[in-house]
Design an enzyme around this catalytic site. Structure first.
Site, PDB file in Angstrom:
ATOM      1  N   GLU A  87       0.836  -1.213   0.000  1.00  0.00           N
ATOM      2  CA  GLU A  87       0.000   0.000   0.000  1.00  0.00           C
ATOM      3  C   GLU A  87       0.865   1.255   0.000  1.00  0.00           C
ATOM      4  OE1 GLU A  87      -3.184   0.057   2.878  1.00  0.00           O
ATOM      5  OE2 GLU A  87      -3.284   2.235   2.798  1.00  0.00           O
ATOM      6  N   LYS A 284      -7.104  -0.944  11.384  1.00  0.00           N
ATOM      7  CA  LYS A 284      -6.502  -1.335  10.099  1.00  0.00           C
ATOM      8  C   LYS A 284      -5.221  -0.530   9.884  1.00  0.00           C
ATOM      9  CE  LYS A 284      -5.989  -1.395   5.436  1.00  0.00           C
ATOM     10  NZ  LYS A 284      -5.137  -0.543   4.616  1.00  0.00           N
ATOM     11  N   ASP A 300       4.192 -14.646  11.262  1.00  0.00           N
ATOM     12  CA  ASP A 300       2.862 -15.022  10.787  1.00  0.00           C
ATOM     13  C   ASP A 300       1.879 -13.871  11.047  1.00  0.00           C
ATOM     14  OD1 ASP A 300       0.322 -16.062  10.484  1.00  0.00           O
ATOM     15  OD2 ASP A 300       0.761 -17.953  11.484  1.00  0.00           O
ATOM     16  N   HIS A 397      -2.048  10.339   0.424  1.00  0.00           N
ATOM     17  CA  HIS A 397      -2.404   9.136  -0.332  1.00  0.00           C
ATOM     18  C   HIS A 397      -2.346   9.376  -1.823  1.00  0.00           C
ATOM     19  CE1 HIS A 397      -4.716   6.090   2.319  1.00  0.00           C
ATOM     20  NE2 HIS A 397      -3.489   6.291   2.716  1.00  0.00           N
TER      21      HIS A 397
END
Ligand code: MEV
Length: 450
Positions: A87, A284, A300, A397
């Site tokens: 991202e 998130k 993991d 962004h």
């Protein structure tokens, strides 16, 4: 694309055989796809074999960007933190947060606990007190019977830390658990825990059968399953930052002062605490940082995510994992994060870049890596909330989004520079950028170009 047909013996085909089957069955241009898949193979066949052996039915490698965030000060150590993430703007955001806090005392991190958990789930059709009556002896028996598995770990300072009998019959008839806690030192410990649990389950069954005072039915205990739990609330690290509110500086070109920023930041955290929709997005953002370091160090990330989300809902409502407080002129921001990770075993030493990541971090212990990962989550969260309560998220962004669009359009350096200048104060969208670049290419854009 042809309709997929059932294939048998696929796993037994050679790698080339698997590729041939794949490209011939699913692509209209098999040769080109085969070439593309091969182009992502490692140059060195020995190294490629390492990757192939991580998984099954492998036909190629899937690349993700490997970036680094320098200047991350945690307690008294300065780290360069590796991140694997696709991202755009995540690494840039973490870097900006690291720089911001570097001049304000850096990040602090402390380990609260390092206990991992495993369970043997079983059914037993007797009176609970009878099982409870033999439990002290059963515990000793399990310790003894698992000795051959736990010996090495005990020598390293770990092993089984506790065994509990949990009666769940009020939730499900005859349902009990053996709940074991483990210290697994620098390893994530999944294999160690699962092997110990499976041995404990055998012990449990045998021990119950040996109880002469038990009826035939009581001697028959059914083990349903034995498996570690990825919910490890007692494998916990705290990452934090704090500074006088006045030291926060100003934001949005001086339009937002430190007090206003601190107020809005604290409010944004309260919203993430009380509102599930916001909490999910807020967390998130935290996992943008956490997963990226987990991946870069061969850990993991699915285990970490599932644990983190359960922890976020530990009081019955899903909430923000981080917290902020503005009190007596001091801004505090912190994150309590359960992180069951390792720095030895698993992919950590097998994946060449995971190995390099750990080397870059100074070959940390698992506890030190827990601190680095939690801090990266906090840094990421700080950067996101800072943008949200000041300029808005799109400004940063969109710059990165624009770079991706330019790559997609295979823009030349000149085209990219002109597009970046043009869109500096304009809304970026794929269509708008494409139109601009196309006009540049056809020479119809001269009046836009600066
Ligand atoms: C985007 O990947 C993450 C954010 O949405 C996190 C947040 O809203 O806090 C920016």
């Amino acid at each position: 694309m042809k309709k997929a047909e059932i294939v048998s013996g696929f796993s037994k085909l050679s790698k080339r055989g698997k590729m041939r089957w794949l490209v011939e069955n699913f692509f209209s241009h098999p040769e080109e796809v085969a070439r593309e898949l091969k182009s992502f193979w490692y140059g060195d066949p020995q190294k490629q074999k390492i990757f192939d052996d991580f998984s099954e039915n492998t036909v190629s490698n899937y690349y993700l960007p490997y970036g680094v965030v320098p200047n991350v000060q945690i307690n008294d150590t300065l780290y360069c933190v590796p991140m694997v993430i696709e991202e755009s703007s995540v690494v840039a955001a973490a870097s900006a947060a690291a720089k911001f806090w570097l001049s304000r005392g850096g990040f602090k991190a402390e380990i609260i606990n390092t206990q991992k958990v495993g369970q043997v789930h079983f059914e037993w059709k007797g009176e609970a007190h009878k099982l409870e009556g033999i439990f002290a002896d059963l515990r000793s028996r399990i310790i003894e019977d698992t000795n051959h598995i736990t010996k090495n770990m005990r020598q390293r300072g770990g092993g089984i830390s506790s065994i509990e009998l949990v009666n769940k019959t009020h939730l499900e008839p005859y349902y009990y658990q053996l709940k074991l806690s483990f210290e697994t030192c620098d390893s994530m410990g999944a294999n160690f825990i699962n092997s110990t649990l499976e041995e404990a389950a055998i012990s449990l069954q045998a021990f119950v059968q040996e109880q002469e005072q038990f009826s035939k039915e009581e001697k028959e205990l059914t083990v349903i399953m034995s498996i570690l739990s990825n919910y490890t609330p007692d494998c916990l690290v705290r990452a934090s930052v704090e500074c006088p509110v006045a030291d926060l500086g100003t934001f949005s070109g001086g339009k937002i002062d430190a007090e206003k920023f601190a107020y809005k930041f604290e409010k944004a955290l309260k919203i993430a605490h009380i509102d599930v929709h916001r909490a999910t997005t807020h967390n998130k953002g935290i996992f943008n940082g956490i997963d990226a370091v987990a991946l870069a160090t061969g850990n993991d990330f699915r285990a970490i995510e599932s644990c983190g989300h359960t922890y976020a809902a530990k009081d019955g409502q899903y909430r923000s994992l981080s917290h902020a407080e503005v009190k007596d002129g001091v801004f505090k921001f912190w994150l309590d994060m359960p992180l069951a990770i390792g720095t030895v075993g698993g992919l950590t030493s097998l994946h060449p870049l995971a190995k390099r990541s750990l080397e870059m971090l100074g070959n940390p212990s698992a506890q030190e890596l827990m601190q680095v990962i939690a801090v990266t989550g906090l840094a990421q969260n700080f950067a996101a909330v800072r943008s949200l309560v000041t300029t808005g998220i799109q400004q940063g962004h969109m710059k990165m989004h624009l770079a991706n669009i330019l790559n997609h359009l295979e823009a030349t350096e000149k085209e990219a520079t002109e597009t970046l200048v043009y869109f500096a104060d304009k809304l970026v969208s794929f269509t708008a950028v494409k139109e601009f670049v196309m006009k540049l290419r056809t020479g119809k854009n001269n009046n836009f170009v600066v």
